[in-house]
Design a protein around this motif. Structure first.
Motif, short mmCIF file in Angstrom:
data_model
loop_
_atom_site.label_atom_id
_atom_site.label_comp_id
_atom_site.label_asym_id
_atom_site.label_seq_id
_atom_site.Cartn_x
_atom_site.Cartn_y
_atom_site.Cartn_z
N THR A 296 25.14 60.78 -38.96
CA THR A 296 25.97 60.68 -37.77
C THR A 296 26.12 59.23 -37.33
O THR A 296 26.88 58.94 -36.41
CB THR A 296 25.36 61.49 -36.61
OG1 THR A 296 24.06 60.95 -36.29
CG2 THR A 296 25.21 62.95 -36.99
N GLU A 297 25.40 58.33 -37.95
CA GLU A 297 25.48 56.92 -37.61
C GLU A 297 26.19 56.15 -38.71
O GLU A 297 26.28 56.60 -39.86
CB GLU A 297 24.06 56.34 -37.41
CG GLU A 297 23.26 57.00 -36.30
CD GLU A 297 23.69 56.54 -34.92
OE1 GLU A 297 24.57 55.66 -34.85
OE2 GLU A 297 23.15 57.06 -33.93
N ILE A 298 26.68 54.96 -38.38
CA ILE A 298 27.29 54.06 -39.36
C ILE A 298 26.17 53.24 -39.99
O ILE A 298 25.34 52.67 -39.28
CB ILE A 298 28.32 53.14 -38.67
CG1 ILE A 298 29.43 53.99 -38.02
CG2 ILE A 298 28.91 52.15 -39.66
CD1 ILE A 298 30.37 53.20 -37.16
N ASP A 299 26.15 53.18 -41.32
CA ASP A 299 25.06 52.50 -42.02
C ASP A 299 24.85 51.08 -41.51
O ASP A 299 23.71 50.63 -41.35
CB ASP A 299 25.33 52.48 -43.53
CG ASP A 299 25.02 53.80 -44.19
OD1 ASP A 299 24.71 54.76 -43.45
OD2 ASP A 299 25.10 53.89 -45.42
N GLU A 300 25.93 50.36 -41.29
CA GLU A 300 25.83 48.96 -40.88
C GLU A 300 25.11 48.84 -39.55
O GLU A 300 24.14 48.07 -39.41
CB GLU A 300 27.22 48.36 -40.78
CG GLU A 300 27.23 46.92 -40.30
CD GLU A 300 28.65 46.43 -40.04
OE1 GLU A 300 28.87 45.22 -40.16
OE2 GLU A 300 29.52 47.26 -39.71
N ILE A 301 25.56 49.61 -38.56
CA ILE A 301 24.95 49.55 -37.24
C ILE A 301 23.52 50.06 -37.30
O ILE A 301 22.62 49.52 -36.65
CB ILE A 301 25.78 50.37 -36.23
CG1 ILE A 301 27.21 49.83 -36.17
CG2 ILE A 301 25.14 50.33 -34.86
CD1 ILE A 301 27.32 48.38 -35.76
N LEU A 302 23.29 51.12 -38.07
CA LEU A 302 21.96 51.69 -38.18
C LEU A 302 20.98 50.69 -38.78
O LEU A 302 19.84 50.55 -38.31
CB LEU A 302 22.02 52.96 -39.04
CG LEU A 302 20.82 53.88 -39.03
CD1 LEU A 302 20.45 54.29 -37.63
CD2 LEU A 302 21.10 55.11 -39.87
N ALA A 303 21.41 49.98 -39.82
CA ALA A 303 20.53 48.98 -40.45
C ALA A 303 20.22 47.85 -39.48
O ALA A 303 19.07 47.38 -39.38
CB ALA A 303 21.19 48.44 -41.72
N LEU A 304 21.23 47.39 -38.73
CA LEU A 304 21.00 46.31 -37.77
C LEU A 304 20.06 46.75 -36.65
O LEU A 304 19.14 46.02 -36.26
CB LEU A 304 22.34 45.86 -37.18
CG LEU A 304 23.24 45.04 -38.11
CD1 LEU A 304 24.63 44.91 -37.52
CD2 LEU A 304 22.64 43.67 -38.38
N ARG A 305 20.27 47.95 -36.13
CA ARG A 305 19.41 48.44 -35.05
C ARG A 305 17.98 48.64 -35.53
O ARG A 305 17.03 48.38 -34.80
CB ARG A 305 19.98 49.75 -34.50
CG ARG A 305 21.25 49.57 -33.67
CD ARG A 305 21.77 50.90 -33.19
NE ARG A 305 22.89 50.75 -32.27
CZ ARG A 305 23.60 51.77 -31.79
NH1 ARG A 305 23.29 53.00 -32.13
NH2 ARG A 305 24.61 51.54 -30.96
#
Length: 480
Positions: A296-305
């Motif tokens: 449900t999350e975007i990989d890019e944002i998830l990795a950064l967070r």
């Protein structure tokens, strides 16, 4: 039945669909921020859970799933099935005492991690090999059992001294896989395949044990899905069948699961029946850096967070589960060039005669080839926290058909064919409540919604697991 033995032959048959099947198996297994204490990780196992009969159907969960799909087998065709699921393994944490005994504790602090109680998922498989002829002559029934178990793992400190232990318990599980095939009337020789997976456990709680979901899960089959292989012949698509087969496809009953063609596009010998609705020939994006368990999350944002979690949060995540620890390590070690690839990918190119319009879903190159000019960049980079200034999902509005829509508004869903998946199309015509108005880093607007009448809406709000539509995919209910 003893622990399963996975045959190399079955692995070869299903290899083309294995990556997607693994993603289905572990989808939602542990969610960002990957800590057991996070609200999102307190309600576990949300997909494909088959509960024992004692739990009952009035709870909203089911004890079986049924797959029906069409196939055109050749004479004497071989048929194989592989049932895959997770088994909940309950882990408790104990601290070592001076007298050599252990006591159960809510957490055990180590320099690199904080160990906490947790339900781990153990992969299980049940294999079946037969022929299509056998399926038509009474069917093929494969009962399976898993015995209870207990194992202990000692925990050592940096000096090698025993400071505690992890105790893992598994409960007995019983089930059955039933396969059958019947002829379908029509212009061509087509057969309907029926595959039913059922939890047949006779478990009942002992005196003093509360019958609730927490007690039921160790006796359940979790993330249940099927891989089906036809040795010679072809399966028909259930989402895009040929015109002559549409009536027979409509007559198929798929309960708590949905079958799609799997493996390499153009091949039709594999089917994946999943509790998560997918399109035909689903595939893992080549840019994906690894399993993040939260689609449900975007990989890019998830990795950064994930990389931005505090050291204490990462310690708890590493102690929650080995898979959570792997995600933390992946985010911490991801090189910039890999992270950059996650920002977007061009799947196909089309002629571009000017700047992309706001509703375009096509990925475009940074330089427009006809004008030779560079795409304009925002004043602040997308990753700058200052870029969020002035946005508030709870109060922001978007104008649709001349009227403002904001959190709390009612809308009618009308997804189009341009960018909708199968799950969106099933929601066409349903009313929903807007939970937030969101702006992405590229300037597009998205509406986070919950479906009216959904019994799980409160849980979705608590966990922030919404459905997302763009403004041109909704309408005001009274205007339709």
């Amino acid at each position: 039945m003893s622990a399963p033995v996975f045959s190399p032959e079955a692995d070869n048959r299903f290899a083309a669909a294995r990556a997607v099947a693994d993603a289905v198996l572990f989808e939602g297994y542990v969610l960002y921020p990957y800590r057991a204490s996070a609200a999102k990780n307190r309600l576990r196992w949300q997909f494909g859970v088959l509960v024992p009969p004692v739990w009952g159907t009035d709870t909203g969960e089911h004890g079986f799933q049924q797959t029906e799909c069409l196939m055109e087998p050749k004479a004497d065709a071989a048929f194989s099935a592989e049932l895959r699921f997770l088994r909940a393994q309950r882990r408790t944490v104990q601290r070592a005492l001076a007298d050599g005994t252990f006591e159960t504790v809510p957490e055990l602090h180590l320099p690199d991690r904080v160990l906490v109680p947790w339900d781990e998922g153990v992969e299980e498989r049940v294999e079946a090999s037969t022929t299509v002829a056998a399926l038509t002559g009474g069917g093929h029934r494969v009962p399976f059992s898993r015995p209870p178990g207990e194992e202990t793992e000692l925990v050592h400190d940096a000096q090698g001294a025993v400071v505690g232990r992890l105790v893992r318990h598994t409960q007995p599980i019983d089930g059955v896989l039933c396969l059958a095939a019947t002829e379908v009337e029509g212009p061509y020789r087509v057969m309907k395949l029926t595959a039913v997976v059922e939890n047949t456990s006779t478990w009942t709680p002992q005196d003093g044990v509360v019958l609730d979901r927490e007690a039921v899960l160790p006796h359940s089959l979790v993330a249940v899905h099927l891989l089906l292989h036809l040795g010679s012949g072809a399966f028909l698509s259930m989402t895009d069948p040929p015109e002559w087969a549409k009536g027979a496809v409509a007559a198929c009953r798929n309960l708590h699961t949905w079958p799609v063609l799997a493996g390499t596009r153009g091949h039709t010998d594999l089917v994946l029946s999943s509790p998560i609705i997918l399109e035909d020939h689903p595939a893992i994006a080549p840019e994906s850096p690894g399993a993040l368990y939260d689609a449900t999350e975007i990989d890019e944002i998830l990795a950064l967070r994930t990389a931005a979690l505090t050291d204490e949060e990462k310690r708890e995540a590493r102690g929650t589960d080995a898979k959570a620890a792997a995600v933390i390590d992946l985010a911490d070690s991801m090189p910039p060039e890999v992270l950059e690839r996650l920002h977007g990918a061009v799947r196909s190119l089309r002629d571009i005669t000017g700047p992309p319009d706001a509703t375009s879903q096509q990925a475009v190159p940074e330089v427009w080839p006809d004008a030779g000019q560079t795409a304009p960049r925002p004043e602040k980079p997308w990753w700058d926290p200052a870029s969020d200034a002035g946005f508030d999902p709870a109060t922001d509005e978007v104008v649709i058909d001349g009227r403002p829509v904001c959190a709390g508004s009612r809308v009618l869903l009308k997804p189009g064919l341009r960018r909708s998946d199968a799950q969106d199309l099933f929601l066409h015509g349903r009313t929903a409540q807007v939970e937030a108005v969101l702006h992405d880093v590229d300037g597009a607007v998205h509406l986070a919604v919950t479906i009216e009448g959904d019994p799980g809406a409160d849980i979705r709000r608590e966990q922030g697991r919404f459905l997302y539509f763009q403004p041109d995919e909704v309408a005001h209910p009274e205007e339709t």
